[in-house]
Design an enzyme around this catalytic site. Structure first.
Site, PDB file in Angstrom:
ATOM      1  N   MET A  39      -9.191   7.796   0.005  1.00 25.32           N
ATOM      2  CA  MET A  39      -9.971   8.228   1.181  1.00 25.32           C
ATOM      3  C   MET A  39     -10.557   9.612   0.930  1.00 25.32           C
ATOM      4  O   MET A  39      -9.883  10.477   0.361  1.00 25.32           O
ATOM      5  CB  MET A  39      -9.060   8.294   2.407  1.00 25.32           C
ATOM      6  CG  MET A  39      -8.319   6.991   2.692  1.00 25.32           C
ATOM      7  SD  MET A  39      -7.392   7.102   4.224  1.00 25.32           S
ATOM      8  CE  MET A  39      -6.537   5.526   4.211  1.00 25.32           C
ATOM      9  N   MET A  55     -12.264   3.974   0.007  1.00 23.88           N
ATOM     10  CA  MET A  55     -12.816   4.274   1.331  1.00 23.88           C
ATOM     11  C   MET A  55     -13.547   5.604   1.212  1.00 23.88           C
ATOM     12  O   MET A  55     -13.116   6.636   1.745  1.00 23.88           O
ATOM     13  CB  MET A  55     -11.684   4.342   2.368  1.00 23.88           C
ATOM     14  CG  MET A  55     -11.155   2.965   2.748  1.00 23.88           C
ATOM     15  SD  MET A  55      -9.535   3.034   3.501  1.00 23.88           S
ATOM     16  CE  MET A  55      -8.528   3.068   2.025  1.00 23.88           C
ATOM     17  N   HIS A  63      -1.484  -1.673  -4.061  1.00 22.49           N
ATOM     18  CA  HIS A  63      -2.715  -1.312  -3.341  1.00 22.49           C
ATOM     19  C   HIS A  63      -2.797   0.207  -3.187  1.00 22.49           C
ATOM     20  O   HIS A  63      -1.899   0.834  -2.620  1.00 22.49           O
ATOM     21  CB  HIS A  63      -2.685  -1.998  -1.971  1.00 22.49           C
ATOM     22  CG  HIS A  63      -3.938  -1.863  -1.176  1.00 22.49           C
ATOM     23  ND1 HIS A  63      -5.036  -2.674  -1.358  1.00 22.49           N
ATOM     24  CD2 HIS A  63      -4.276  -1.018  -0.178  1.00 22.49           C
ATOM     25  CE1 HIS A  63      -5.989  -2.335  -0.506  1.00 22.49           C
ATOM     26  NE2 HIS A  63      -5.557  -1.321   0.227  1.00 22.49           N
ATOM     27  N   HIS A  78      -8.615   0.553  -3.465  1.00 17.29           N
ATOM     28  CA  HIS A  78      -9.459   0.349  -2.281  1.00 17.29           C
ATOM     29  C   HIS A  78     -10.180   1.662  -1.995  1.00 17.29           C
ATOM     30  O   HIS A  78      -9.569   2.625  -1.527  1.00 17.29           O
ATOM     31  CB  HIS A  78      -8.535  -0.068  -1.109  1.00 17.29           C
ATOM     32  CG  HIS A  78      -9.207  -0.181   0.216  1.00 17.29           C
ATOM     33  ND1 HIS A  78      -8.498  -0.313   1.392  1.00 17.29           N
ATOM     34  CD2 HIS A  78     -10.518  -0.205   0.576  1.00 17.29           C
ATOM     35  CE1 HIS A  78      -9.341  -0.395   2.412  1.00 17.29           C
ATOM     36  NE2 HIS A  78     -10.570  -0.318   1.933  1.00 17.29           N
ATOM     37  N   ASP A 123      -6.074  -6.518   5.043  1.00 20.00           N
ATOM     38  CA  ASP A 123      -5.483  -5.180   5.007  1.00 20.00           C
ATOM     39  C   ASP A 123      -5.428  -4.544   6.395  1.00 20.00           C
ATOM     40  O   ASP A 123      -6.471  -4.358   7.032  1.00 20.00           O
ATOM     41  CB  ASP A 123      -6.346  -4.315   4.064  1.00 20.00           C
ATOM     42  CG  ASP A 123      -5.792  -2.920   3.826  1.00 20.00           C
ATOM     43  OD1 ASP A 123      -4.682  -2.614   4.295  1.00 20.00           O
ATOM     44  OD2 ASP A 123      -6.490  -2.121   3.157  1.00 20.00           O
ATOM     45  N   ASP A 127      -4.942   3.307  -1.697  1.00 14.95           N
ATOM     46  CA  ASP A 127      -5.966   3.654  -0.711  1.00 14.95           C
ATOM     47  C   ASP A 127      -6.563   5.024  -0.996  1.00 14.95           C
ATOM     48  O   ASP A 127      -5.918   6.047  -0.800  1.00 14.95           O
ATOM     49  CB  ASP A 127      -5.340   3.652   0.692  1.00 14.95           C
ATOM     50  CG  ASP A 127      -5.028   2.252   1.169  1.00 14.95           C
ATOM     51  OD1 ASP A 127      -5.954   1.424   1.177  1.00 14.95           O
ATOM     52  OD2 ASP A 127      -3.858   1.983   1.524  1.00 14.95           O
ATOM     53  N   SER A 135       0.860  -1.187   0.000  1.00 15.27           N
ATOM     54  CA  SER A 135       0.000   0.000   0.000  1.00 15.27           C
ATOM     55  C   SER A 135       0.891   1.230   0.000  1.00 15.27           C
ATOM     56  O   SER A 135       1.700   1.423   0.908  1.00 15.27           O
ATOM     57  CB  SER A 135      -0.876   0.024   1.254  1.00 15.27           C
ATOM     58  OG  SER A 135      -1.315   1.358   1.482  1.00 15.27           O
ATOM     59  N   MET A 158     -10.783  -6.027   6.509  1.00 13.39           N
ATOM     60  CA  MET A 158      -9.989  -5.008   7.199  1.00 13.39           C
ATOM     61  C   MET A 158      -9.587  -5.542   8.571  1.00 13.39           C
ATOM     62  O   MET A 158     -10.443  -5.946   9.361  1.00 13.39           O
ATOM     63  CB  MET A 158     -10.797  -3.710   7.396  1.00 13.39           C
ATOM     64  CG  MET A 158     -11.081  -2.919   6.135  1.00 13.39           C
ATOM     65  SD  MET A 158      -9.647  -2.556   5.094  1.00 13.39           S
ATOM     66  CE  MET A 158      -8.602  -1.614   6.219  1.00 13.39           C
TER      67      MET A 158
END
Ligand code: DX5
Ligand code: ZN
Length: 225
Positions: free
Chosen positions: A39, A70, A35, A68, A177, A37, A10, A139
């Site tokens: 957000m 979020m 990966h 991913h 993760d 992330d 990540s 998670m």
């Protein structure tokens, strides 16, 4: 089982001013996925990056991009992330009112679709939609930040999910993760995880590529029992 674990570094803990070289390091070390992330400061209390950064990363690596999300209401952005070059897209069950529709939106673009469960979300939400996903992302920390402690009850959750997938005869992959480092990767493999995400343990080290190599090596030994 018997298949080798896949490491998905990540970039959340990477040096963003030297992102290309950090990505090349983990690529050389044997990472199989990258990966990313995303957000939004709403679904999680932190903000990272969006489709333009994913598009830039797409240009500097051949690794499949595991995005991913979020974010609240991820449906609005599936198209943008697909166009930016995402290969895998996962959405949180907690953020999707019409989860079936959202997963289908990902699948119909030819991408791998994943559903993510927060630590407090039960596996029961997967019951009707397991056939619609390529992977489930468990998670093992509350999402939002890197470098948090692994939540121990995640082990049992992974083991239970492994049983459900095997009983149904599905080929859904289990990705985990949060809080993963050299010392817990073995237990994750034994419980049935196939892909592990690791951020701070990899990018917080001197040589991210060597760290990926070390994780692969450690995980490979866990099968020999
Ligand atoms: C947490 C993110 C993770 C995070 C993992 O919200 O989804 O992917 O980067 O970082 P570490 O490995 O440091 O827990
Ligand atoms: Zn993540």
């Amino acid at each position: 089982m018997g298949e080798m674990i896949q490491i998905a570094p990540s970039i959340l803990s990477a040096d963003f001013a030297n992102l290309a070289s950090q990505i090349h390091s983990v690529e050389t070390g044997g990472a199989q996925l990258l990966h990313l992330d995303v957000m939004d400061g709403h679904f999680v209390p932190n903000i990272t990056f969006g489709p333009p950064v994913v598009a830039s990363i797409r240009k500097v690596t051949k690794l499949p991009l595991d995005v991913h999300l979020m974010i609240d209401d991820p449906d609005r952005y599936i198209n943008d992330f697909a166009k930016a070059g995402a290969n895998w897209i996962s959405v949180h069950a907690e953020a999707c009112v019409h989860l079936d529709r959202t997963l289908n939106e990902i699948r119909k673009r030819g991408l791998c679709a994943g559903v993510v469960l927060n630590p407090a979300t039960s596996l029961t939400v997967l019951e009707d939609i397991l056939g619609l996903v390529d992977f489930v992302l468990i998670m093992s920390v509350n999402p939002g930040f890197g470098a948090q402690e692994f939540i121990p009850y995640s082990f049992e959750k992974i083991q239970n999910l492994r049983k459900i997938i095997d009983q149904k005869g599905l080929s859904v992959k289990i990705e985990v993760d949060g809080g993963i480092k050299l010392d817990n990767v073995c237990e994750l493999v034994r419980k049935g995880a196939e892909i592990v995400v690791s951020g701070s343990a990899i990018f917080g080290s001197e040589n991210p590529g060597e760290q990926v190599k070390a994780m692969i090596k450690r995980a490979s030994k866990c099968y020999e029992i």
